[in-house]
Enzyme design. Structure first.
Site: not given
Length: 257
Positions: A63, A108, A111, A131
């Site tokens: 991100a 992300g 993901e 994270e």
């Protein structure tokens, strides 16, 4: 679209996240564009979808932390919800989806790859969930899809340690299907998509639906669903064509009907 580009070659669609100055880092806008692109493809579905990042340095390097750090708890919840919606469109797309992972696939980015059916990684690919090192946790499905893919123990190690792993280790874990030379991930993914497109499109869709169902229900219910899909295909022109072509020793001409 500012950051997501859609190209079609034959019956295969390629979605490219293009934000190279930020290593293709995601933001609410990027995720919304990804979801919108997937929705638009549903009006004229391809036979397969390839997802990649622009350039060779990164698939998606996570991100945009500078932007995310300014979010309130309410804004973070909304970001997670947008991400979940986009990943659901990818995960539950009626057609097969393939991630072509070039470079960093962190947070992300990992993901997004997890939400695809298959993952082809360049040998310079790097996977991980950083994270917890930032005091947060994955918010686009990582804590749910990773254990389902590689098992609880290995998933816990990656999620709790923030450790990065190279493509070879990712393959050993079962995180990726195949590792190819740097610069070849997109080509390999598109070749796989083309190979898939040669088969009966309805059969591939029903097979994907059945495989997805296996993750949601018990074995007995899953087998019932499989039997229903198996039977439904026998009412299609494609099934008659496919089995007829086999008997006649020729290539089938599927129409998706």
């Amino acid at each position: 679209m500012d950051f997501v580009k859609v190209e079609r070659e034959g019956s295969v669609a390629t979605l490219t996240i293009d934000r190279q100055d930020k290593l293709n880092a995601i933001s609410p806008q990027v995720v919304e564009e990804l979801g919108q692109s997937l929705l638009e493809l549903e009006s004229q579905p391809p036979t397969a979808i390839v997802v990649t990042g622009a350039g060779e340095k990164a698939f998606v390097a996570g991100a945009d932390i500078a932007e995310m750090s300014q979010m309130s708890a309410v804004e973070a919840k909304r970001f997670a919800e947008i991400g979940h919606a986009a990943m659901a469109l990818l995960d539950r797309s009626p057609v097969p989806t393939i991630a072509a992972v070039n470079g960093f696939a962190l947070g992300g980015g990992c993901e997004i790859a997890l939400a695809c059916d298959m993952r082809i990684a360049a040998d310079n690919a790097m996977f991980g969930f950083p994270e917890v090192g930032l005091g947060i946790l994955p918010g686009m499905g990582g804590t749910q899809r990773l254990p389902r893919l590689i098992g609880s123990g290995l998933a816990s190690e990656l999620l709790f340690s923030a450790r990065r792993i190279e493509a070879a280790e990712a393959k050993e874990m079962g995180l990726v299907n195949r590792v190819v030379a740097q610069g070849e991930a997109l080509n390999a993914a598109q070749q796989l998509a083309t190979e898939i497109s040669k088969n009966g499109p309805l059969a591939v869709r029903y097979a994907k639906a059945a495989a997805n169902k296996a993750l949601d229900v018990d074995l007995v219910s899953g087998l019932e669903y499989e039997a229903d899909q198996f039977a439904l295909l026998f009412s299609t022109e494609d099934a008659a064509e496919g089995m007829g072509a086999f008997s006649e020793k020729r290539k089938p001409d599927f129409k998706g009907q």
